[in-house]
Design an enzyme around this catalytic site. Structure first.
Site, mmCIF file in Angstrom:
data_model
loop_
_atom_site.group_PDB
_atom_site.id
_atom_site.type_symbol
_atom_site.label_atom_id
_atom_site.label_comp_id
_atom_site.label_asym_id
_atom_site.label_seq_id
_atom_site.Cartn_x
_atom_site.Cartn_y
_atom_site.Cartn_z
ATOM 1 N N ASP A 85 55.524 39.502 60.346
ATOM 2 C CA ASP A 85 56.369 40.489 59.663
ATOM 3 C C ASP A 85 56.718 41.568 60.684
ATOM 4 O O ASP A 85 56.071 41.691 61.722
ATOM 5 C CB ASP A 85 55.634 41.067 58.438
ATOM 6 C CG ASP A 85 56.605 41.700 57.438
ATOM 7 O OD1 ASP A 85 57.802 41.830 57.765
ATOM 8 O OD2 ASP A 85 56.161 42.062 56.333
ATOM 9 N N ASP A 120 64.104 44.651 57.912
ATOM 10 C CA ASP A 120 64.822 44.918 56.664
ATOM 11 C C ASP A 120 64.346 46.225 56.046
ATOM 12 O O ASP A 120 63.291 46.731 56.401
ATOM 13 C CB ASP A 120 64.580 43.772 55.673
ATOM 14 C CG ASP A 120 63.101 43.545 55.412
ATOM 15 O OD1 ASP A 120 62.384 43.194 56.370
ATOM 16 O OD2 ASP A 120 62.646 43.743 54.267
ATOM 17 N N CYS A 270 33.571 30.301 39.118
ATOM 18 C CA CYS A 270 34.178 29.025 39.510
ATOM 19 C C CYS A 270 33.159 28.143 40.206
ATOM 20 O O CYS A 270 31.966 28.432 40.209
ATOM 21 C CB CYS A 270 35.440 29.250 40.348
ATOM 22 S SG CYS A 270 35.187 29.403 42.121
ATOM 23 N N CYS A 272 33.401 27.169 43.519
ATOM 24 C CA CYS A 272 33.516 27.211 44.980
ATOM 25 C C CYS A 272 32.137 27.430 45.594
ATOM 26 O O CYS A 272 31.164 27.661 44.891
ATOM 27 C CB CYS A 272 34.481 28.315 45.408
ATOM 28 S SG CYS A 272 33.762 29.968 45.442
ATOM 29 N N CYS A 275 30.501 30.741 44.652
ATOM 30 C CA CYS A 275 30.074 30.820 43.254
ATOM 31 C C CYS A 275 28.905 29.892 42.935
ATOM 32 O O CYS A 275 28.192 30.108 41.957
ATOM 33 C CB CYS A 275 31.255 30.536 42.327
ATOM 34 S SG CYS A 275 32.502 31.841 42.379
HETATM 35 N N1 GUN Z 1 56.012 42.885 52.800
HETATM 36 C C1 GUN Z 1 56.022 43.143 51.473
HETATM 37 N N2 GUN Z 1 57.274 43.437 51.060
HETATM 38 C C2 GUN Z 1 58.059 43.371 52.148
HETATM 39 C C3 GUN Z 1 59.477 43.563 52.359
HETATM 40 O O1 GUN Z 1 60.248 43.862 51.448
HETATM 41 N N3 GUN Z 1 59.942 43.376 53.632
HETATM 42 C C4 GUN Z 1 59.105 43.039 54.668
HETATM 43 N N4 GUN Z 1 59.628 42.837 55.872
HETATM 44 N N5 GUN Z 1 57.791 42.855 54.490
HETATM 45 C C5 GUN Z 1 57.275 43.018 53.248
HETATM 46 ZN ZN ZN Z 2 34.247 30.953 43.423
#
Ligand code: GUN
Ligand code: ZN
Length: 662
Positions: A85, A120, A270, A272, A275
Site C-alpha cells: 500500500d 489515492d 473453535c 484450531c 483452541c
Molecule cells: N487502506 C484502507 N483503506 C484504504 C484506501 O482507501 N486506500 C489505500 N490506499 N489504502 C487503504
Molecule cells: Zn481457534
C-alpha cells in the site's frame, strides 16, 4: 492480463491471479505485515500472499536501505507475492505525508513489490459531495501519473467516492479503462467499523458493477471473517487483515459469526491448534505478549478457514446458502443481505443457472435470490395452453407423486367445464415455495426440482405466492385451483370461487413426453426453441433404470441429451445446428476470430482472447453456439463465463467446446 476465472457462484469468482512471485487462488486473504513489528510468521498459517506498507518502509532509513538493497520480500521475510500500500491510509489518518505519488510508486517498483498502489485519496463517509468530487480528481490524476512512471510493476488503482454511489460508479468506470491490474475498493473501513453494512453493499455494488470483470477487486481493510462471504458474493476477490493482530492486542477472538472477548470465554470457540491447546483460563493467565501471539494465531487460522469454506462453496454452488447463514450473525448484516437482493437484475446475470448444490430456503430473504427472479422471468409465455389447473406441492419430482392427491377444486376463471377439457390442453402447474408456480413439464429442471423449503410457509412466502399466482393466471382463459392450494395460500381473498362438482374420475395427471421436452427447451433456450429443436416425430429414449428421458433422436440422429443431474439439455451436433438456424444472431452465439476458427472446428476449447463478439445475455454454464463473424456455426459448447465476462477477459477459457466438425 493476469487474472482468470475457474468457477463462479453468485457474483463471486474462484480465480487465479498471476504475479511475479507466483500464482494465487482467489478469493484470498492477505495478512498485513508490519515491516518493523512483525512477530508472527503468517506463511505458517496458510498465507499465500501478504500486504505491507511501502510508506512505512520508505520513511524509515534502515528499512528503506534494506528494502532497496535486498528487496521487500527479504525485508519482511516472505517469499510469495507481496502487495504494498502507498501510505494513503496514513494520509487519511494523520493528514500529511512526506512523499509524492511519483516517488512512492517508483519506490515500490524499486523494492520489487509484486503489486503496488498509487497515492489515492481515501474520502471518508459523511463529507460533502463537492469534497468527494475534488478528491476524486486528485485520485484520477495520481492514477494517470502512476501509469506513466511505472515500468513493469503491477498496479492497484483504488475506487473512491465516499458513499456517493454515482461517484463510485464513475470512478470505477474511469479507472477501469486504464491499464491497472487490480482494483481495490477504498475508504470502507469507517463503514465496517461502525457496522454500516447496508451502505457497504451499496458502495461495493456501485463499484463492482462498473469495474472490468477481468480484474480482481480488493476490499481494502476488510479483515473480519464475518463479512468475507457477503463480499465475495458481491464480486470481491481479495481481503487484507490487520484485524488478526489488532483484535488480538485487544484480547478479542475473530469468528465467522462475530467477535468474542477473551474475558467472556467459558469454552474455546473453535478447533484450531490454539483452541485445542489452551483453555480460556490458561490464555487469560498468559503473559500479554504470548497471549497476543496465540490469539493472533487463532484469528489467522479462523480467517483462512473461512476463505477456504467460501472457495469450496463457490465450487459446490452453495455460496448463497453460506452468505445467508453468515448474514444472520448480526442484524445489520441481515439488512445488508436484503439490500444486496435488491440488485436481482444484476446478480441474475452473474449467478450461474445450473449448480451442483440444491437451493436451500433459509428464510424470507431467500425469496429474493436471483434463482427465483430468473425463474419468474423465464415463466413469461412458457405455456401455450388456454386452461390451467393449479395443484399443491408433493414430494419432488411432483409428476411422480401427484396421483391420489385430493382434488376438490374451484374454477376461478372461464366457463369451460373441467371434464370437457382434453387433458393435453390442460396446463398442470404446481404451487410451491420458493419458486411460486412450476409447470409440471419443468418439474425435473434445476433448481425447480433441486430445492428444499419447510412445509409450513411463512407470511412472506404466502404473499409472494399470491402475487405470482395472480400474474401467472393472467395468461390463461380458464383456471382451476385445487381447494388445498386455495386454503394453504389463502387465495380465497383474491378470487370468486366456483366449486367444481364434475371432476373427471380419475383425473389423469402426468406429463406428455413431447410436451415435456418442448417446454424444457423453451425454458432453457427461449420461447420457440422447443418447437425448432424437436418436431412431432422425434424419438424419445428413456433410461431403462430410472424411466427418465435421456436422449432425443430424429431419424437416428441425436439432437440432445437430457442431463440427469439438472434436467436440462446438452446439445448434440444436430441440436446445435437446429438452434443456430432458429435463434437469430447474436442469440446464444460466441463469435471467434479467424485464427481461432480451425481450432473451434476441431472441437478445441475457446479462449477468451479469440472471442470478437458474443451474446451479452449468455450466462455461465449455458449451452452456446460458436460461430465465425459470418455467423457460420463452427462448434458448440458450454460457457465458463457470462457474456459480459467473455468480452472483457483476455485470458482463460470462455467456452468448453463439446464438438466442432461443422
Ligand atoms: N487502506 C484502507 N483503506 C484504504 C484506501 O482507501 N486506500 C489505500 N490506499 N489504502 C487503504
Ligand atoms: Zn481457534
Amino acid at each position: 492480463m493476469n487474472f482468470e476465472i475457474k468457477y463462479k457462484d453468485a457474483r463471486g469468482r474462484l480465480g487465479i491471479l498471476k504475479t511475479p512471485h507466483g500464482n494465487i487462488t482467489t478469493p484470498a486473504l492477505m495478512p498485513v505485515i508490519h515491516p518493523r513489528k512483525q512477530t508472527i510468521q503468517v506463511q505458517d498459517h496458510g498465507a499465500q500472499l501478504v500486504i505491507t506498507n511501502a510508506y512505512l518502509i520508505y520513511k524509515n532509513d534502515d528499512l528503506r536501505k534494506t528494502a532497496i538493497k535486498k528487496g521487500v520480500h527479504e525485508l519482511i521475510n516472505f517469499s510469495g507475492p507481496v502487495v504494498t500500500d502507498s501510505g494513503s491510509f496514513q494520509l487519511s489518518e494523520y493528514g500529511d505525508l512526506q512523499v509524492s505519488n511519483e516517488e512512492i510508486v517508483k519506490f515500490q517498483e524499486k523494492i520489487g513489490t509484486d503489486i503496488g498502489t498509487s497515492l489515492d485519496i481515501p474520502t471518508p463517509p459523511g463529507v460533502k459531495k463537492e469534497h468527494a468530487q475534488k478528491d476524486l480528481e486528485i485520485t484520477f490524476q495520481r492514477a494517470r501519473e502512476a501509469l506513466e512512471v511505472r515500468n513493469e510493476l503491477m498496479l492497484n488503482s483504488v475506487v473512491q467516492g465516499s458513499t456517493y454511489t454515482d461517484l463510485r460508479s464513475k470512478c470505477a468506470e474511469v479507472l477501469g479503462k486504464m491499464d491497472f491490474q487490480v482494483h481495490p475498493i477504498g475508504a470502507v473501513v469507517p463503514l465496517m467499523e461502525s457496522y454500516r453494512y447496508k451502505e457497504l453493499v451499496e458502495v461495493v455494488m456501485a463499484s463492482v458493477t462498473h469495474l472490468p470483470d477481468s480484474r480482481p477487486r480488493h476490499l481494502m481493510g476488510a479483515g473480519h471473517p464475518m463479512i468475507f462471504a457477503l463480499a465475495v458474493a458481491m464480486g470481491c476477490d481479495l481481503f487484507d487483515s490487520a484485524a488478526y493482530i489488532l483484535y488480538a492486542e485487544d484480547d478479542r477472538l475473530l469468528m465467522p459469526n462475530g467477535t468474542i472477548k477473551l474475558e467472556n470465554l467459558h469454552e474455546m470457540p473453535c478447533s484450531c491448534e490454539v483452541c485445542t491447546n489452551y483453555t480460556p483460563e490458561q490464555l487469560r493467565q498468559m503473559e500479554k505478549a504470548e497471549r497476543v501471539q496465540q490469539i493472533a494465531k487463532h484469528n489467522l487460522l479462523i480467517s483462512f478457514a473461512e476463505i477456504r469454506q467460501i472457495r469450496q462453496a463457490i465450487v459446490q454452488g452453495n455460496l448463497w446458502e453460506l452468505v445467508e447463514q453468515r448474514c444472520r450473525s448480526h442484524p445489520f448484516l441481515l439488512e445488508a443481505l436484503r439490500t444486496l437482493y435488491n440488485y436481482s437484475e444484476d446478480l441474475e446475470k452473474y449467478d450461474p443457472p445450473y449448480k451442483k448444490s440444491a437451493f436451500f430456503y433459509s428464510g424470507p430473504e431467500s425469496l429474493k435470490r436471483p434463482e427465483v427472479y430468473r425463474h419468474l422471468k423465464k415463466l413469461d409465455g412458457i405455456s401455450q395452453k388456454k386452461s390451467v389447473l393449479l395443484l399443491p406441492r408433493t414430494r419432488k419430482p411432483y409428476s411422480e407423486h401427484l396421483y391420489g392427491i385430493p382434488l376438490p377444486c374451484y374454477q376461478i376463471k372461464g366457463d369451460e367445464k373441467l371434464q370437457n377439457i382434453p387433458f393435453d390442453d390442460l396446463q398442470v402447474t404446481v404451487v410451491d415455495v420458493p419458486f411460486g408456480v412450476i409447470p409440471l413439464e419443468l418439474d425435473q429442471v434445476y433448481p425447480l426440482a433441486q430445492n428444499e423449503s419447510p412445509a409450513s410457509f411463512d407470511e412472506n412466502s404466502l404473499q409472494m405466492v399470491n402475487n405470482v399466482v395472480q400474474k401467472y393466471l393472467k395468461d390463461f382463459k380458464t383456471a382451476f385451483i385445487s381447494a388445498d392450494v386455495v386454503e394453504t395460500f389463502q387465495l380465497q381473498k383474491n378470487y370468486q370461487l366456483k366449486e367444481v362438482h364434475e371432476i373427471p374420475e380419475p383425473l389423469k395427471i402426468g406429463v406428455d413426453d413431447y410436451q415435456r421436452i418442448k417446454m424444457i427447451a423453451d425454458y432453457q433456450f427461449g420461447t420457440g426453441s422447443g418447437g425448432a429443436l424437436f418436431n412431432r416425430d422425434v424419438d424419445i429414449v428413456k433410461s431403462r433404470k430410472t424411466g427418465k428421458i435421456r436422449h432425443v433422436y430424429d431419424d437416428q440422429e441425436l439432437i440432445a441429451t437430457l442431463r440427469a443431474s439438472d434436467g436440462v439439455f446438452v446439445l448434440a451436433r444436430e441440436g446445435a445446428r437446429r438452434l443456430h438456424s432458429f435463434l437469430p444472431h447474436p442469440k446464444k452465439r460466441v463469435v471467434v476470430n479467424q485464427d481461432a476458427e480451425p481450432f473451434a472446428r476441431e472441437g478445441k476449447s475457446i479462449f477468451a482472447k479469440f472471442v470478437i463478439n458474443c451474446d451479452i445475455d449468455i450466462h455461465a454454464m449455458e449451452e452456446v453456439l460458436i460461430t465465425n463473424d459470418e455467423d457460420q456455426l463452427l462448434a458448440f459448447g458450454k460457457s465458463v463465463l457470462n457474456g459480459k465476462e467473455i468480452l472483457n477477459f483476455n485470458t482463460g477459457q470462455a467456452v468448453k467446446t463439446r464438438k466442432g466438425g461443422f
